[in-house]
Design a protein around this motif. Structure first.
Motif, PDB file in Angstrom:
ATOM      1  N   VAL A 398      -0.078   4.849  -6.216  1.00  0.00           N
ATOM      2  CA  VAL A 398       0.891   5.064  -7.237  1.00  0.00           C
ATOM      3  C   VAL A 398       1.299   3.412  -7.620  1.00  0.00           C
ATOM      4  CG1 VAL A 398       3.020   5.041  -6.731  1.00  0.00           C
ATOM      5  CG2 VAL A 398       2.189   6.823  -5.701  1.00  0.00           C
ATOM      6  N   ASP A 399       1.208   3.254  -8.638  1.00  0.00           N
ATOM      7  CA  ASP A 399       1.121   2.580  -9.003  1.00  0.00           C
ATOM      8  C   ASP A 399       2.878   1.694  -9.688  1.00  0.00           C
ATOM      9  OD1 ASP A 399       0.911  -0.782 -11.003  1.00  0.00           O
ATOM     10  OD2 ASP A 399      -0.101   0.570 -12.643  1.00  0.00           O
ATOM     11  N   LEU A 400       3.415   0.303  -8.502  1.00  0.00           N
ATOM     12  CA  LEU A 400       4.034   0.030  -8.249  1.00  0.00           C
ATOM     13  C   LEU A 400       4.199  -0.825  -9.040  1.00  0.00           C
ATOM     14  CD1 LEU A 400       4.358  -1.261  -4.547  1.00  0.00           C
ATOM     15  CD2 LEU A 400       4.997   0.516  -5.606  1.00  0.00           C
ATOM     16  N   ARG A 409      14.427  -2.000  -2.782  1.00  0.00           N
ATOM     17  CA  ARG A 409      13.511  -1.090  -1.631  1.00  0.00           C
ATOM     18  C   ARG A 409      11.931  -1.188  -2.557  1.00  0.00           C
ATOM     19  NH1 ARG A 409      16.307   4.015  -3.806  1.00  0.00           N
ATOM     20  NH2 ARG A 409      14.644   5.059  -3.547  1.00  0.00           N
ATOM     21  N   TRP A 410      11.511  -0.070  -1.835  1.00  0.00           N
ATOM     22  CA  TRP A 410       9.906   0.413  -1.250  1.00  0.00           C
ATOM     23  C   TRP A 410       8.940   1.664  -1.133  1.00  0.00           C
ATOM     24  CZ3 TRP A 410      13.168  -3.373   0.833  1.00  0.00           C
ATOM     25  CH2 TRP A 410      13.024  -4.533   1.210  1.00  0.00           C
ATOM     26  N   ASN A 434       1.860  -1.925   8.303  1.00  0.00           N
ATOM     27  CA  ASN A 434       1.063  -2.463   8.604  1.00  0.00           C
ATOM     28  C   ASN A 434       1.911  -3.986   8.795  1.00  0.00           C
ATOM     29  OD1 ASN A 434      -0.543  -3.093  11.436  1.00  0.00           O
ATOM     30  ND2 ASN A 434      -2.159  -4.018  10.384  1.00  0.00           N
ATOM     31  N   ARG A 435       3.143  -4.106   9.233  1.00  0.00           N
ATOM     32  CA  ARG A 435       4.073  -5.615   9.631  1.00  0.00           C
ATOM     33  C   ARG A 435       5.096  -4.387  10.316  1.00  0.00           C
ATOM     34  NH1 ARG A 435       6.379  -7.468   4.476  1.00  0.00           N
ATOM     35  NH2 ARG A 435       4.205  -8.449   4.452  1.00  0.00           N
ATOM     36  N   ARG A 436       5.049  -5.011  11.966  1.00  0.00           N
ATOM     37  CA  ARG A 436       5.963  -4.937  12.452  1.00  0.00           C
ATOM     38  C   ARG A 436       7.938  -5.732  12.549  1.00  0.00           C
ATOM     39  NH1 ARG A 436       3.492  -7.086  17.718  1.00  0.00           N
ATOM     40  NH2 ARG A 436       3.075  -8.647  16.134  1.00  0.00           N
ATOM     41  N   VAL A 566       2.934   2.211   2.013  1.00  0.00           N
ATOM     42  CA  VAL A 566       3.794   1.396   1.200  1.00  0.00           C
ATOM     43  C   VAL A 566       3.562   0.016   0.586  1.00  0.00           C
ATOM     44  CG1 VAL A 566       5.717   0.163   2.029  1.00  0.00           C
ATOM     45  CG2 VAL A 566       5.889   2.091   3.259  1.00  0.00           C
ATOM     46  N   ASP A 567       2.615  -0.685   0.705  1.00  0.00           N
ATOM     47  CA  ASP A 567       2.318  -1.463   0.490  1.00  0.00           C
ATOM     48  C   ASP A 567       0.162  -1.322   1.289  1.00  0.00           C
ATOM     49  OD1 ASP A 567       0.965  -3.835  -0.973  1.00  0.00           O
ATOM     50  OD2 ASP A 567       2.901  -5.569   0.366  1.00  0.00           O
ATOM     51  N   ALA A 568      -0.225  -1.368   0.330  1.00  0.00           N
ATOM     52  CA  ALA A 568      -1.984  -0.885   0.362  1.00  0.00           C
ATOM     53  C   ALA A 568      -2.662  -2.814  -0.192  1.00  0.00           C
ATOM     54  CB  ALA A 568      -2.950   0.388  -0.665  1.00  0.00           C
TER      55      ALA A 568
END
Length: 737
Positions: A398-400, A409-410, A434-436, A566-568
């Protein structure tokens, strides 16, 4: 069948003989003592005086001598514990040499067992005699029913009363009538025998061929390492459990290492279904009494299979035949504090010393293991298809850049539509980041100050569920302030960027009727709670899962058909040597959670760089092409696995002494240059202050064939480390923070 009794130890040293005793306490080497009355065997666990203390140690061999005999002290006590075998002593010595760790510190890893110095304990158990009670009552019948379900195994009175729902008087009456008997047995009993003849699931032809290859290696005997590479959902576990069955049938022992405690619940259930009983379990969540029992039973042969975290590698196995490192690529196998070691590499070392077979299992192996298999140093067995009717998920980017997302929004429209479609079908979706926490940065819009940790050079992460700011370096926390700590202005603090808690908030706003569950290790106070939530999700207890990398590690959610990353690009930032490798592994692993049952899966990777070579490799599924390209780049740069690295970390409360010592080491780099190595630094660590200590790093780069450890030892021996400075050596570093 119970194991054969242990052979009586041979007393290598008669009374009064000079012996060397290694203790996990200070000092840095073994000390000489006099053997006690009755003599002592090599490997015996003993209690010796050290200063004014009494400490536990191991008889390591003959004493070195060279001391005034009148000053030597005698061993106080020989403990009633199985002696440490030569195989484990060799492993600890060679592991210490490889990691440049003092041997006493390595021994500490092998002696982490509660109550080691305590005498064998007994407990009273109730059993049925087979005699019927003089008069049957409902309460008495329940007692006998509970004991019948145990199949003759005894049970403590309190547990029997609780299980049968009766009082102690009922038990005492039945004992008086001869219906029950009470006797003492050792508290540390052998584990139930796993039945290797129990048939497991029917293997596919590909799985059967892989299992046969592993069994052939076991029957050949001797050491050997095999890379078991299989796509997610291909049934690697059933393949190596088939090899475990072969080990159990020989009456020998097997060890399976898992990277996370959260994986054990599902794995233990599979072992119980396969072999009819539970294996031994070793990790920080196990009770002290159970750890003591497993430590003794591993040494006495009273347990056939142990499942554990990396520290299980240091158990005193009596006859270890097989070591399996599941998810062998996982960074959790690297111990980053105290003794710095990689459990994957140490498993191979222990296997070579014990003459055991080692299986490294992964869908996305480490480049080191891939290269070793390619060169023929390791064997390789492949599983290219998912088990049964399941198929690998379709993977799309998915090209952000073209998504038109608002700044707060994410979840892109394409991912939103896919989740909505899954909800309509009653299927589960995973939103992966991958972010707590809630947000990685809290900034004051009045003065621009970012809230950082008082003890570390790191930003504090907002954890809104806990209403606290937490430092992910040292664990320090404080309440979320209402005013800026720097300028004092109220109401101008803003949370920037997303964490999983923020993603859960967004998911709940987009789908208010959906059940949203966050899976992140920091939200659980116990491993049991995490296991229970994972089991509930697998049974359909959530519609949308929002998770960190913990969800990528081997879990099986049959209803999960969509994974949205969400953020590859997150792992591709920075200059980490293994950034491409780790991003590839993580994305392929998390995508593999989708479509593991009959329903097809889809993985959507949100990215600003759809043309990045790593993203293209992830989407294409050309794993061999990716490893080949990564290997060529590393080989050209002389980097691992085609070169060697060692990190030197210097730290102190004052920033200057570590720099001064680092500069002195660079000036004395002759021993390194003599073997073709070079040293880079000193330089501040990327996170220069942790827990109030300023950190300076040096990096040593050497050819693959270089005898690096002797050169490092000679190099470091040239300087005197000030008392205020700590020096740590990290062989084969995985993190450069």
């Amino acid at each position: 069948m119970p194991p054969d009794p242990l052979p009586m130890p041979v007393h290598d040293f008669p009374p009064g003989a000079l012996v060397s005793v290694l203790t996990p306490d200070m000092p840095l080497r073994a000390l000489d003592y006099l053997a006690p009355e009755g003599g002592v065997a090599t490997g015996a666990w003993v209690v010796v005086p050290l200063g004014r203390r009494q400490v536990i140690g191991v008889v390591w061999g003959p004493g070195a001598g060279g001391f005034d005999p009148a000053r030597l002290r005698r061993i106080d006590t020989v403990l009633d514990a199985p002696p440490m075998q030569e195989e484990l002593r060799q492993f600890l010595s060679r592991a210490a040499d490889y990691t440049l760790t003092p041997l006493p510190a390595m021994l500490r890893l092998a002696s982490r067992v509660p109550g080691l110095a305590d005498p064998p304990q007994m407990r009273r158990l109730i059993r049925a005699t087979g005699t019927l009670p003089a008069r049957s009552t409902e309460a008495r019948a329940r007692v006998l029913e509970v004991l019948a379900e145990l199949g003759g195994a005894g049970v403590p009175q309190a547990d029997l009363c609780r299980a049968a729902g009766v009082g102690a008087a009922v038990i005492k009456t039945l004992i008086a009538q001869g219906v029950l008997t009470e006797g003492e047995v050792p508290r540390d009993l052998p584990y139930p025998r796993l039945d290797p003849a129990t048939r497991g699931p029917e293997l596919s032809s590909e799985q059967a061929a892989a299992a046969a290859a592993l069994r052939a290696g076991l029957r050949q005997g001797g050491y050997g390492t095999t890379l078991l590479k299989g796509v997610t959902g291909s049934g690697k576990t059933e393949v190596y459990l088939d090899a475990v069955a072969d080990v159990l049938a020989q009456g020998r022992q097997a060890l399976v290492l898992l990277p996370e405690i959260a994986l054990t619940a599902d794995f233990l259930a599979r072992v119980e279904a396969r072999f009819g009983a539970l294996p031994g379990e070793w990790h920080s969540g196990v009770s002290p009494a159970e750890r003591r029992r497993l430590w003794r039973m591993s040494a006495e042969g009273g347990v056939g299979l142990v499942v554990g975290a990396r520290s299980a590698l240091f158990l005193p196995f009596r006859d270890l035949a097989l070591i399996v490192v599941d998810e062998e690529h996982d960074t959790s196998y690297k111990q980053e504090e105290g003794v710095l070691y990689n459990a994957r590499d140490m498993a191979v070392l222990r296997g070579s010393i014990a003459g055991a077979r080692v299986v490294l299992a992964s869908a996305t192996p480490s480049l080191e293991s891939w290269a070793n298999a390619r060169s023929g140093r390791y064997g390789r067995v492949d599983l290219g298809a998912r088990f049964g009717t399941a198929e690998l998920p379709d993977m799309q980017a998915v090209d952000l850049r073209a998504a038109g997302l608002p700044s707060n929004r994410w979840i892109a429209p394409a991912l939103q539509q896919a989740i909505t479609a899954r909800l309509a079908l009653g299927e589960q979706s995973l939103v992966f980041l991958n972010r707590r926490g809630f947000a990685p940065v809290t900034i004051c819009r009045a003065c621009g100050q970012q809230i950082g940790c008082d003890q570390c050079d790191a930003r504090m992460v907002e954890h809104r569920f806990q209403q606290r700011l937490i430092c992910h370096q040292c664990g320090a926390s404080k309440p979320i302030p209402t005013a800026c700590p720097s300028c004092g202005v109220e109401g101008r603090l803003a949370a920037l960027g997303p964490g999983v808690e923020r993603m859960a908030e967004e998911a709940s706003a987009l789908w208010p009727d959906a059940r949203v569950k966050v899976l992140s290790s920091d939200l659980y106070s116990s491993a049991r709670a995490l296991k229970e939530d994972i089991a509930a999700i697998a049974e359909g207890g959530a519609d949308i899962i929002v998770g960190t990398q913990i969800v990528a590690k081997g879990h099986n959610f049959p209803r999960l058909t969509l994974v949205g990353v969400v953020d590859a690009d997150l792992g591709l930032q920075g200059s980490d040597l293994r950034a491409a490798e780790r991003t590839f592994q993580l994305m392929r692993q998390v995508a593999g959670r989708a479509g593991r049952a009959e329903r097809p899966g889809l993985a959507l990777l949100q990215t600003h760089q759809p043309d990045h070579p790593v993203i293209r490799a992830i989407l294409s599924g050309d794993e061999e092409g990716f490893w080949q390209a990564e290997a060529e780049a590393r080989q050209m740069a002389g980097m691992p696995p085609y070169g060697r690295l060692a990190g030197i970390i210097l730290s102190a409360t004052d920033p200057q002494p570590p720099f001064d010592l680092g500069a002195e080491l660079v000036r004395r780099d002759g021993p390194l240059r003599a073997v073709g190595a070079e040293v880079w630094g000193p330089a501040p660590a990327p996170i220069a202050r942790v827990r109030g200590r300023h950190r300076v790093r040096l990096l040593v780069k050497a050819p693959k064939s270089c005898a690096l450890q002797p050169a490092l030892t000679a190099w470091l021996a040239q300087v005197s480390v000030p008392a205020a400075v700590r020096l740590a050596v990290d062989i084969d570093p995985q993190s450069f923070l």
